[in-house]
Design a protein around this motif. Structure first.
Motif, PDB file in Angstrom:
ATOM      1  N   LEU A 109      57.605  -0.121  22.121  1.00  0.00           N
ATOM      2  CA  LEU A 109      56.522   0.611  22.762  1.00  0.00           C
ATOM      3  C   LEU A 109      56.990   1.982  23.230  1.00  0.00           C
ATOM      4  CD1 LEU A 109      55.391  -2.273  25.138  1.00  0.00           C
ATOM      5  CD2 LEU A 109      54.211  -1.581  23.036  1.00  0.00           C
ATOM      6  N   SER A 110      56.059   2.929  23.275  1.00  0.00           N
ATOM      7  CA  SER A 110      56.309   4.207  23.927  1.00  0.00           C
ATOM      8  C   SER A 110      54.980   4.905  24.166  1.00  0.00           C
ATOM      9  CB  SER A 110      57.212   5.111  23.091  1.00  0.00           C
ATOM     10  OG  SER A 110      57.487   6.309  23.800  1.00  0.00           O
ATOM     11  N   SER A 111      54.813   5.441  25.377  1.00  0.00           N
ATOM     12  CA  SER A 111      53.580   6.142  25.735  1.00  0.00           C
ATOM     13  C   SER A 111      53.921   7.436  26.466  1.00  0.00           C
ATOM     14  CB  SER A 111      52.707   5.244  26.631  1.00  0.00           C
ATOM     15  OG  SER A 111      51.497   5.897  26.977  1.00  0.00           O
ATOM     16  N   SER A 112      53.397   8.536  25.965  1.00  0.00           N
ATOM     17  CA  SER A 112      53.524   9.857  26.606  1.00  0.00           C
ATOM     18  C   SER A 112      54.971  10.303  26.750  1.00  0.00           C
ATOM     19  CB  SER A 112      52.840   9.852  27.988  1.00  0.00           C
ATOM     20  OG  SER A 112      51.487   9.500  27.898  1.00  0.00           O
ATOM     21  N   MET A 113      55.783  10.051  25.723  1.00  0.00           N
ATOM     22  CA  MET A 113      57.201  10.401  25.831  1.00  0.00           C
ATOM     23  C   MET A 113      57.758  11.165  24.627  1.00  0.00           C
ATOM     24  SD  MET A 113      60.602   9.588  25.082  1.00  0.00           S
ATOM     25  CE  MET A 113      60.811   7.918  24.501  1.00  0.00           C
ATOM     26  N   TRP A 158      56.219 -12.222  27.411  1.00  0.00           N
ATOM     27  CA  TRP A 158      57.517 -11.880  26.861  1.00  0.00           C
ATOM     28  C   TRP A 158      58.618 -12.653  27.568  1.00  0.00           C
ATOM     29  CZ3 TRP A 158      54.529  -7.789  29.072  1.00  0.00           C
ATOM     30  CH2 TRP A 158      54.831  -7.500  30.395  1.00  0.00           C
ATOM     31  N   LYS A 159      59.703 -12.883  26.827  1.00  0.00           N
ATOM     32  CA  LYS A 159      60.888 -13.501  27.418  1.00  0.00           C
ATOM     33  C   LYS A 159      61.761 -12.457  28.093  1.00  0.00           C
ATOM     34  CE  LYS A 159      61.099 -17.484  24.288  1.00  0.00           C
ATOM     35  NZ  LYS A 159      61.913 -18.202  23.254  1.00  0.00           N
ATOM     36  N   GLN A 160      61.808 -11.243  27.505  1.00  0.00           N
ATOM     37  CA  GLN A 160      62.569 -10.150  28.095  1.00  0.00           C
ATOM     38  C   GLN A 160      61.852  -8.836  27.825  1.00  0.00           C
ATOM     39  OE1 GLN A 160      66.277  -8.411  26.350  1.00  0.00           O
ATOM     40  NE2 GLN A 160      67.257  -9.206  28.201  1.00  0.00           N
ATOM     41  N   TYR A 161      61.774  -8.012  28.884  1.00  0.00           N
ATOM     42  CA  TYR A 161      61.160  -6.686  28.767  1.00  0.00           C
ATOM     43  C   TYR A 161      62.216  -5.672  29.194  1.00  0.00           C
ATOM     44  CZ  TYR A 161      57.307  -3.270  28.861  1.00  0.00           C
ATOM     45  OH  TYR A 161      56.456  -2.211  28.589  1.00  0.00           O
ATOM     46  N   LEU A 162      62.617  -4.813  28.262  1.00  0.00           N
ATOM     47  CA  LEU A 162      63.646  -3.815  28.526  1.00  0.00           C
ATOM     48  C   LEU A 162      62.984  -2.443  28.572  1.00  0.00           C
ATOM     49  CD1 LEU A 162      66.656  -3.148  28.845  1.00  0.00           C
ATOM     50  CD2 LEU A 162      66.812  -3.051  26.345  1.00  0.00           C
ATOM     51  N   GLY A 163      62.948  -1.838  29.755  1.00  0.00           N
ATOM     52  CA  GLY A 163      62.336  -0.528  29.929  1.00  0.00           C
ATOM     53  C   GLY A 163      63.400   0.551  30.064  1.00  0.00           C
ATOM     54  N   LEU A 164      63.397   1.502  29.129  1.00  0.00           N
ATOM     55  CA  LEU A 164      64.391   2.572  29.117  1.00  0.00           C
ATOM     56  C   LEU A 164      63.740   3.896  29.512  1.00  0.00           C
ATOM     57  CD1 LEU A 164      65.983   1.694  25.663  1.00  0.00           C
ATOM     58  CD2 LEU A 164      66.686   0.863  27.897  1.00  0.00           C
ATOM     59  N   ASP A 165      64.445   4.690  30.308  1.00  0.00           N
ATOM     60  CA  ASP A 165      63.932   6.009  30.669  1.00  0.00           C
ATOM     61  C   ASP A 165      65.102   6.914  31.015  1.00  0.00           C
ATOM     62  OD1 ASP A 165      60.844   6.967  31.613  1.00  0.00           O
ATOM     63  OD2 ASP A 165      62.506   8.237  32.261  1.00  0.00           O
ATOM     64  N   ILE A 166      64.953   8.189  30.685  1.00  0.00           N
ATOM     65  CA  ILE A 166      66.012   9.157  30.970  1.00  0.00           C
ATOM     66  C   ILE A 166      66.044   9.544  32.441  1.00  0.00           C
ATOM     67  CG2 ILE A 166      64.646  11.247  30.549  1.00  0.00           C
ATOM     68  CD1 ILE A 166      67.039  12.369  29.012  1.00  0.00           C
ATOM     69  N   ALA A 167      64.926   9.307  33.154  1.00  0.00           N
ATOM     70  CA  ALA A 167      64.785   9.729  34.551  1.00  0.00           C
ATOM     71  C   ALA A 167      64.966   8.542  35.491  1.00  0.00           C
ATOM     72  CB  ALA A 167      63.427  10.374  34.773  1.00  0.00           C
ATOM     73  N   GLY A 196      60.850   5.357  27.379  1.00  0.00           N
ATOM     74  CA  GLY A 196      60.119   6.178  28.336  1.00  0.00           C
ATOM     75  C   GLY A 196      59.280   5.317  29.258  1.00  0.00           C
ATOM     76  N   ALA A 197      59.871   4.264  29.802  1.00  0.00           N
ATOM     77  CA  ALA A 197      59.117   3.273  30.588  1.00  0.00           C
ATOM     78  C   ALA A 197      58.612   3.818  31.911  1.00  0.00           C
ATOM     79  CB  ALA A 197      60.006   2.050  30.843  1.00  0.00           C
ATOM     80  N   GLY A 198      59.301   4.829  32.467  1.00  0.00           N
ATOM     81  CA  GLY A 198      58.842   5.439  33.706  1.00  0.00           C
ATOM     82  C   GLY A 198      58.600   4.431  34.817  1.00  0.00           C
ATOM     83  N   GLN A 199      57.426   4.501  35.408  1.00  0.00           N
ATOM     84  CA  GLN A 199      57.070   3.639  36.530  1.00  0.00           C
ATOM     85  C   GLN A 199      56.338   2.367  36.114  1.00  0.00           C
ATOM     86  OE1 GLN A 199      55.159   5.790  39.676  1.00  0.00           O
ATOM     87  NE2 GLN A 199      56.792   7.269  39.857  1.00  0.00           N
ATOM     88  N   GLY A 200      56.354   2.079  34.823  1.00  0.00           N
ATOM     89  CA  GLY A 200      55.807   0.805  34.375  1.00  0.00           C
ATOM     90  C   GLY A 200      54.310   0.767  34.156  1.00  0.00           C
ATOM     91  N   LEU A 201      53.687   1.925  33.902  1.00  0.00           N
ATOM     92  CA  LEU A 201      52.242   1.939  33.659  1.00  0.00           C
ATOM     93  C   LEU A 201      51.866   1.097  32.450  1.00  0.00           C
ATOM     94  CD1 LEU A 201      51.182   5.665  34.241  1.00  0.00           C
ATOM     95  CD2 LEU A 201      50.679   3.697  35.704  1.00  0.00           C
ATOM     96  N   SER A 211      53.666   0.047  19.104  1.00  0.00           N
ATOM     97  CA  SER A 211      52.515   0.837  19.539  1.00  0.00           C
ATOM     98  C   SER A 211      53.046   2.067  20.260  1.00  0.00           C
ATOM     99  CB  SER A 211      51.609   0.027  20.473  1.00  0.00           C
ATOM    100  OG  SER A 211      50.479   0.802  20.882  1.00  0.00           O
ATOM    101  N   PHE A 212      52.676   3.254  19.739  1.00  0.00           N
ATOM    102  CA  PHE A 212      53.150   4.515  20.287  1.00  0.00           C
ATOM    103  C   PHE A 212      51.960   5.401  20.657  1.00  0.00           C
ATOM    104  CE2 PHE A 212      56.941   4.309  17.098  1.00  0.00           C
ATOM    105  CZ  PHE A 212      57.574   3.368  17.887  1.00  0.00           C
ATOM    106  N   ALA A 213      52.178   6.278  21.622  1.00  0.00           N
ATOM    107  CA  ALA A 213      51.212   7.335  21.949  1.00  0.00           C
ATOM    108  C   ALA A 213      51.996   8.562  22.373  1.00  0.00           C
ATOM    109  CB  ALA A 213      50.270   6.890  23.064  1.00  0.00           C
TER     110      ALA A 213
END
Length: 256
Positions: free
Chosen positions: A107-111, A63-72, A47-52, A136-138
């Motif tokens: 990680l996941s926040s607000s998802m 980090w060496k690699q950051y993978l941001g996944l999102d359904i939108a 749920g990476a969204g806009q990268g907040l 770390s989740f929220a």
């Protein structure tokens, strides 16, 4: 709620999300604060969204690699320019094409409140962590937008996405073999200039569960605005809305 509808709602919200998502921004900041400082090979955000969340992690971790996944896809497109080691992928967190043990930080926040089956999907997500990896989740939980739910039920205008109790999430997370974690629940009352402004901001940050995909008579809409203002106005003329958030952070135990 149907996943395609969620994806469309958030994609449409992309252009205005950062401005409207005041609560989500604070949640991401606190979620990032629960991440141990240090260096990580691979970070995966669901749920990476806009990268907040990534924004608040810069300067705290490397980090060496950051993978941001999102359904939108529309949310990912609106994210600020990414570095060469930051990748964005359109994917559903409940149907991930990733092998177990591939992440050092998850990680996941607000998802997670959008998950259909968190009892199954959260343990599957946690298995992405290598032994010794941290997370770390929220997530929003029961009691969020309780005022909106009450007025919607009374007036017949819209409905609110049912939120799960925090214990449901905690059982799924803490019950996953090898996981040890800490948790915290916080509640905040956000102020909005009016009930109309609250609905506008919720739509702009993707919260279209109240009546999404349906047309309601104008009379019901006006009655909703009147009733919300009557019950939840504050001395300065603004209205309030409650948000409840569960933060969970911890690690997958190292192999002995």
């Amino acid at each position: 709620m149907r996943k395609p509808l969620v994806a469309r709602s958030f994609s449409r919200a992309g252009a205005h999300y950062r401005e409207a998502a005041k609560v989500q921004r604070k949640v991401a900041q606190d979620c990032a604060a629960n991440v141990p400082a240090g260096e990580y090979d691979r970070v995966i955000e669901l749920g990476a969204g806009q990268g907040l969340l990534a924004q608040y992690l810069h300067g705290r971790i490397l980090w060496k690699q950051y993978l941001g996944l999102d359904i939108a896809e529309g949310m990912l497109r609106e994210a600020p320019d990414r570095a060469g080691n930051e990748l964005a992928v359109v994917a559903d967190g409940e149907e991930l094409p990733l092998p177990e043990g591939c992440a050092d930080l998850l990680l996941s926040s607000s998802m997670f409140q959008w998950y259909r089956d968190p009892a199954h999907s959260l343990p599957a997500n946690l298995r992405l962590l290598r032994p010794g990896g941290v997370f770390s989740f929220a997530m929003f939980v029961s009691g969020t937008l309780s005022e909106l739910a009450a007025v919607s039920e009374h007036t017949g205008f819209g409905r609110v996405l049912p939120m799960r109790d925090e214990q449901e999430y905690l059982w799924s997370i803490s019950g996953t073999p090898g996981i040890r974690c800490s948790e915290l629940v916080w509640e905040v009352q956000e102020s909005y200039a009016s009930a109309r402004d609250m609905l506008r901001q919720l739509k702009q940050c993707g919260f279209t569960g109240a009546g999404a995909g349906r047309a309601f008579p104008r009379e019901q809409y006006l009655r909703f605005l009147q009733e919300y203002s009557r019950h939840y106005s504050q001395p300065d003329g603004s209205v309030r809305a409650t948000w409840r958030v569960l933060f969970v952070w911890g690690e997958r135990k190292p192999e002995e």
